[in-house]
Design a protein around this motif. Structure first.
Motif, PDB file in Angstrom:
ATOM      1  N   GLN A  12      -1.726 -10.073 -13.413  1.00 53.64           N
ATOM      2  CA  GLN A  12      -2.840  -9.128 -13.294  1.00 53.64           C
ATOM      3  C   GLN A  12      -3.957  -9.729 -12.467  1.00 53.64           C
ATOM      4  O   GLN A  12      -4.225 -10.930 -12.512  1.00 53.64           O
ATOM      5  CB  GLN A  12      -3.368  -8.720 -14.676  1.00 53.64           C
ATOM      6  N   GLU A  13      -4.590  -8.857 -11.675  1.00 59.53           N
ATOM      7  CA  GLU A  13      -5.751  -9.225 -10.871  1.00 59.53           C
ATOM      8  C   GLU A  13      -6.785  -8.111 -11.031  1.00 59.53           C
ATOM      9  O   GLU A  13      -6.574  -7.149 -11.770  1.00 59.53           O
ATOM     10  CB  GLU A  13      -5.344  -9.397  -9.403  1.00 59.53           C
ATOM     11  N   ARG A  14      -7.901  -8.227 -10.318  1.00 62.80           N
ATOM     12  CA  ARG A  14      -8.936  -7.189 -10.356  1.00 62.80           C
ATOM     13  C   ARG A  14      -9.451  -6.955  -8.950  1.00 62.80           C
ATOM     14  O   ARG A  14      -9.553  -7.891  -8.146  1.00 62.80           O
ATOM     15  CB  ARG A  14     -10.088  -7.588 -11.285  1.00 62.80           C
ATOM     16  N   ASP A  15      -9.784  -5.685  -8.683  1.00 64.07           N
ATOM     17  CA  ASP A  15     -10.355  -5.388  -7.373  1.00 64.07           C
ATOM     18  C   ASP A  15     -11.859  -5.627  -7.402  1.00 64.07           C
ATOM     19  O   ASP A  15     -12.405  -6.149  -8.379  1.00 64.07           O
ATOM     20  CB  ASP A  15     -10.026  -3.952  -6.957  1.00 64.07           C
ATOM     21  N   ALA A  16     -12.540  -5.259  -6.318  1.00 62.20           N
ATOM     22  CA  ALA A  16     -13.979  -5.523  -6.220  1.00 62.20           C
ATOM     23  C   ALA A  16     -14.781  -4.808  -7.281  1.00 62.20           C
ATOM     24  O   ALA A  16     -15.867  -5.262  -7.667  1.00 62.20           O
ATOM     25  CB  ALA A  16     -14.465  -5.121  -4.824  1.00 62.20           C
ATOM     26  N   ASP A  17     -14.281  -3.666  -7.785  1.00 61.99           N
ATOM     27  CA  ASP A  17     -14.988  -2.905  -8.823  1.00 61.99           C
ATOM     28  C   ASP A  17     -14.590  -3.322 -10.230  1.00 61.99           C
ATOM     29  O   ASP A  17     -15.038  -2.702 -11.200  1.00 61.99           O
ATOM     30  CB  ASP A  17     -14.719  -1.412  -8.636  1.00 61.99           C
ATOM     31  N   GLY A  18     -13.730  -4.323 -10.349  1.00 61.63           N
ATOM     32  CA  GLY A  18     -13.308  -4.788 -11.661  1.00 61.63           C
ATOM     33  C   GLY A  18     -12.154  -4.013 -12.242  1.00 61.63           C
ATOM     34  O   GLY A  18     -11.799  -4.220 -13.407  1.00 61.63           O
ATOM     35  N   GLU A  19     -11.534  -3.115 -11.460  1.00 65.43           N
ATOM     36  CA  GLU A  19     -10.414  -2.328 -11.972  1.00 65.43           C
ATOM     37  C   GLU A  19      -9.145  -3.180 -11.989  1.00 65.43           C
ATOM     38  O   GLU A  19      -8.860  -3.910 -11.026  1.00 65.43           O
ATOM     39  CB  GLU A  19     -10.207  -1.100 -11.098  1.00 65.43           C
ATOM     40  N   PRO A  20      -8.362  -3.120 -13.072  1.00 66.59           N
ATOM     41  CA  PRO A  20      -7.171  -3.980 -13.165  1.00 66.59           C
ATOM     42  C   PRO A  20      -6.089  -3.592 -12.162  1.00 66.59           C
ATOM     43  O   PRO A  20      -5.796  -2.408 -11.969  1.00 66.59           O
ATOM     44  CB  PRO A  20      -6.711  -3.775 -14.608  1.00 66.59           C
ATOM     45  N   LEU A  21      -5.502  -4.618 -11.517  1.00 67.31           N
ATOM     46  CA  LEU A  21      -4.397  -4.438 -10.582  1.00 67.31           C
ATOM     47  C   LEU A  21      -3.227  -5.310 -11.044  1.00 67.31           C
ATOM     48  O   LEU A  21      -3.434  -6.348 -11.689  1.00 67.31           O
ATOM     49  CB  LEU A  21      -4.806  -4.853  -9.163  1.00 67.31           C
ATOM     50  N   PHE A  22      -2.003  -4.894 -10.702  1.00 68.56           N
ATOM     51  CA  PHE A  22      -0.817  -5.632 -11.145  1.00 68.56           C
ATOM     52  C   PHE A  22       0.158  -5.785  -9.982  1.00 68.56           C
ATOM     53  O   PHE A  22       0.234  -4.944  -9.090  1.00 68.56           O
ATOM     54  CB  PHE A  22      -0.133  -4.891 -12.307  1.00 68.56           C
ATOM     55  N   ARG A  23       0.888  -6.878 -10.025  1.00 66.42           N
ATOM     56  CA  ARG A  23       1.980  -7.106  -9.077  1.00 66.42           C
ATOM     57  C   ARG A  23       3.017  -7.973  -9.778  1.00 66.42           C
ATOM     58  O   ARG A  23       2.725  -8.645 -10.781  1.00 66.42           O
ATOM     59  CB  ARG A  23       1.478  -7.780  -7.811  1.00 66.42           C
ATOM     60  N   ARG A  24       4.219  -7.933  -9.230  1.00 73.93           N
ATOM     61  CA  ARG A  24       5.259  -8.814  -9.764  1.00 73.93           C
ATOM     62  C   ARG A  24       4.885 -10.261  -9.448  1.00 73.93           C
ATOM     63  O   ARG A  24       4.287 -10.563  -8.416  1.00 73.93           O
ATOM     64  CB  ARG A  24       6.614  -8.475  -9.169  1.00 73.93           C
ATOM     65  N   ALA A  25       5.263 -11.175 -10.344  1.00 72.04           N
ATOM     66  CA  ALA A  25       4.921 -12.587 -10.145  1.00 72.04           C
ATOM     67  C   ALA A  25       5.544 -13.149  -8.884  1.00 72.04           C
ATOM     68  O   ALA A  25       5.005 -14.081  -8.271  1.00 72.04           O
ATOM     69  CB  ALA A  25       5.359 -13.401 -11.369  1.00 72.04           C
ATOM     70  N   THR A  26       6.681 -12.567  -8.462  1.00 76.97           N
ATOM     71  CA  THR A  26       7.375 -13.061  -7.267  1.00 76.97           C
ATOM     72  C   THR A  26       6.920 -12.368  -5.993  1.00 76.97           C
ATOM     73  O   THR A  26       7.400 -12.714  -4.904  1.00 76.97           O
ATOM     74  CB  THR A  26       8.890 -12.860  -7.439  1.00 76.97           C
TER      75      THR A  26
ATOM     76  N   GLY B 118       4.104 -10.859  -3.071  1.00 72.94           N
ATOM     77  CA  GLY B 118       2.951 -11.369  -2.350  1.00 72.94           C
ATOM     78  C   GLY B 118       1.653 -10.767  -2.855  1.00 72.94           C
ATOM     79  O   GLY B 118       1.656  -9.764  -3.582  1.00 72.94           O
ATOM     80  N   PRO B 119       0.497 -11.337  -2.482  1.00 73.90           N
ATOM     81  CA  PRO B 119      -0.810 -10.877  -2.971  1.00 73.90           C
ATOM     82  C   PRO B 119      -1.122  -9.420  -2.625  1.00 73.90           C
ATOM     83  O   PRO B 119      -1.911  -8.777  -3.322  1.00 73.90           O
ATOM     84  CB  PRO B 119      -1.794 -11.836  -2.286  1.00 73.90           C
ATOM     85  N   THR B 120      -0.520  -8.913  -1.567  1.00 69.56           N
ATOM     86  CA  THR B 120      -0.834  -7.542  -1.148  1.00 69.56           C
ATOM     87  C   THR B 120       0.126  -6.505  -1.726  1.00 69.56           C
ATOM     88  O   THR B 120      -0.082  -5.305  -1.538  1.00 69.56           O
ATOM     89  CB  THR B 120      -0.795  -7.448   0.388  1.00 69.56           C
ATOM     90  N   GLU B 121       1.164  -6.935  -2.419  1.00 66.39           N
ATOM     91  CA  GLU B 121       2.167  -6.002  -2.946  1.00 66.39           C
ATOM     92  C   GLU B 121       1.762  -5.529  -4.343  1.00 66.39           C
ATOM     93  O   GLU B 121       2.381  -5.862  -5.341  1.00 66.39           O
ATOM     94  CB  GLU B 121       3.547  -6.676  -2.961  1.00 66.39           C
ATOM     95  N   ILE B 122       0.690  -4.750  -4.368  1.00 62.93           N
ATOM     96  CA  ILE B 122       0.123  -4.251  -5.629  1.00 62.93           C
ATOM     97  C   ILE B 122       0.921  -3.043  -6.111  1.00 62.93           C
ATOM     98  O   ILE B 122       1.286  -2.163  -5.322  1.00 62.93           O
ATOM     99  CB  ILE B 122      -1.361  -3.879  -5.446  1.00 62.93           C
ATOM    100  N   LEU B 123       1.176  -2.995  -7.405  1.00 63.68           N
ATOM    101  CA  LEU B 123       1.867  -1.848  -7.998  1.00 63.68           C
ATOM    102  C   LEU B 123       0.898  -0.676  -8.126  1.00 63.68           C
ATOM    103  O   LEU B 123      -0.190  -0.817  -8.678  1.00 63.68           O
ATOM    104  CB  LEU B 123       2.424  -2.217  -9.380  1.00 63.68           C
TER     105      LEU B 123
END
Length: 463
Positions: free
Chosen positions: A95-109, A111-116
């Motif tokens: 899990q990550e967060r965007d500039a507004d603090g909204e939760p973002l997710f991607r597979r652990a494998t 890349g950083p830009t491959e957001i679900l």
């Protein structure tokens, strides 16, 4: 708005209970329109088996209406057991967060830009891989509050005993493991945070951290408080209807209100003379106060609301009439002017309070069981009655005493003591020739029953 219930998502048991379920749906939509959108005179009614019409008079934001009316508002709390944590970094999702603090997710494998993206199959698979803790069915109350971190607003959620047990059971089993709890609304994660060391949920209180704006937090709280929809809704169309049809009726009712005001003012001046003038000034103050209150509270000036306002003007005059009649009675009993004013207000107050209390009780009932225009009528009437109680007792009294102490209105002839057009002679002879109301109660009950009977018949006929 015309919306359709997606009947394909219903279970066989829900299909069988669809008449009751549709009424539940109407109640939820009404609460959303009134609480989340602030449209007191909203109307929701069913058209056919699966279509519903939602009318929002005075509301102009179609996007806000869509967000509130069409969303299912299904809140689910999950143990996000496949999302990496500080103590378990090698899990399937990060899990990550965007500039507004909204939760973002991607597979652990990935890349950083491959957001679900929410709604995609992979995103849904991630949510299904989590363990459900509890749902919005156990939610008792949601309240927006300023974030303790100073960044935006959070929601304070209060769950019932069942929800509290489920949340606390997870907190106990994962004590000091910093596992993530995720709040999912209609399939989208709106908040995710780890359970802090030693935290328990025995009282059922949970803070939903989302860095919301104040508008987002309040609207989301109202949505959750109104309840989740029992069935998914599909928007068919949104029509914006201009008020051209009602313009003529509005002009007519305002014109009728002005005529009524002029006739009322003339009656006060002719029959009560100087006290009538002070009552007229107080009435003008009442109209100003009431209008300001309506604008402050955001009341929609529909035809029904205007009718309630005009009726409250008449009730404001009624309170003054009770006072002035007692004032005249005290003056006839040779009281001094100041004493008569004091006794007139004091002795008329119980009757004024009783009549206004009965009206307020009636308006509360109408606001709770009525819909659309009925609720608008009740709202303006109740606000008007409360303000009229203040102006009749305080403003009229203050004006009358001010004029008398200023040397104006000290002549008894200015109070219309000789004007007995409405039964004063009958009242004067009441001691010698009393009306036998109690002794002939059967006759009066019969008359009342005959008057009420047509109304009961029309109610039974649905008219």
């Amino acid at each position: 708005m015309t919306i359709r219930a997606d009947m394909t998502t219903l279970t066989p048991e829900q299909r069988q209970n669809w008449p009751q379920l549709s009424q539940t749906l109407i109640g939820i939509l009404e609460r959303r329109a009134q609480q989340a959108l602030g449209v007191l005179e909203s109307s929701v009614y069913q058209k056919g088996e699966d279509r519903f019409i939602v009318e929002l008079p005075g509301f102009t934001s179609e996007e806000a209406a869509r967000q509130v009316i069409s969303t299912s508002a299904r809140l689910e709390y999950y143990w996000a057991r496949t999302v990496a944590t500080d103590k378990n970094p090698s899990r399937a999702y990060v899990q990550e967060r965007d500039a507004d603090g909204e939760p973002l997710f991607r597979r652990a494998t990935a890349g950083p830009t491959e957001i679900l993206e929410p709604g995609t199959p992979e995103y849904d698979r991630m949510v299904r891989s989590w363990q459900l803790i509890t749902t919005g069915d156990t939610l008792m109350r949601a309240e927006a509050r300023s974030s303790l971190t100073g960044e935006g607003y959070d929601l304070l959620l209060s769950f019932n005993a069942e929800g509290a047990r489920a949340l606390d059971d997870l907190a106990r089993r994962t004590m000091n493991m910093r596992e993530n709890i995720a709040a999912v609304l209609d399939g989208k994660v709106i908040s995710i945070a780890f359970i802090k060391d030693g935290v328990r949920f025995t009282d059922g209180s949970v803070v939903l951290e989302g860095r919301f704006t104040v508008e987002q937090a309040k609207r989301l709280a109202e949505l959750l408080n109104a309840g989740a929809l029992p069935v998914d809704l599909v928007e068919e169309n949104v029509n914006r209807v201009s008020p051209t049809i009602g313009e003529g009726a509005k002009d007519q009712i305002i014109f009728a209100g002005l005529i009524s005001f002029v006739i009322t003012a003339a009656f006060l001046l002719v029959y009560y003379m100087f006290p009538g003038l002070t009552a007229l000034l107080a009435l003008l103050a009442y109209i100003s106060f009431a209008y300001a209150a309506f604008k402050l509270l955001g009341v929609s000036f529909s035809l029904a609301a205007i009718a309630g306002f005009i009726l409250s003007i008449g009730m404001a005059v009624d309170a003054n009439i009770l006072i002035f009649e007692r004032l005249k009675e005290e003056l006839r009993n040779k009281r001094t002017l100041l004493t008569a004013i004091d006794l007139g207000f004091r002795r008329a107050f119980p009757a004024i309070l009783d009549s206004n209390a009965c009206t307020i009780i009636t308006t509360i009932v109408l606001m709770n069981i009525g819909t659309g225009p009925v609720r608008g009528f009740a709202t303006t009437l109740m606000i008007g009655v409360l303000i009229s109680l203040f102006t009749a007792i305080t403003v009229t009294r203050s004006l009358l005493l001010f004029f008398v102490h200023s040397g104006i209105g000290r002549e008894a002839s200015w109070y219309g003591l000789n004007r007995g057009w409405f039964g004063e002679r009958l009242e004067a002879g009441a001691d010698e020739r009393p009306l036998a109301i109690v002794q002939k109660m059967g006759r009066y009950f019969l008359i009342s029953g005959l008057i009420i009977l047509p109304g009961v018949i029309f109610m039974a006929m649905g008219g």
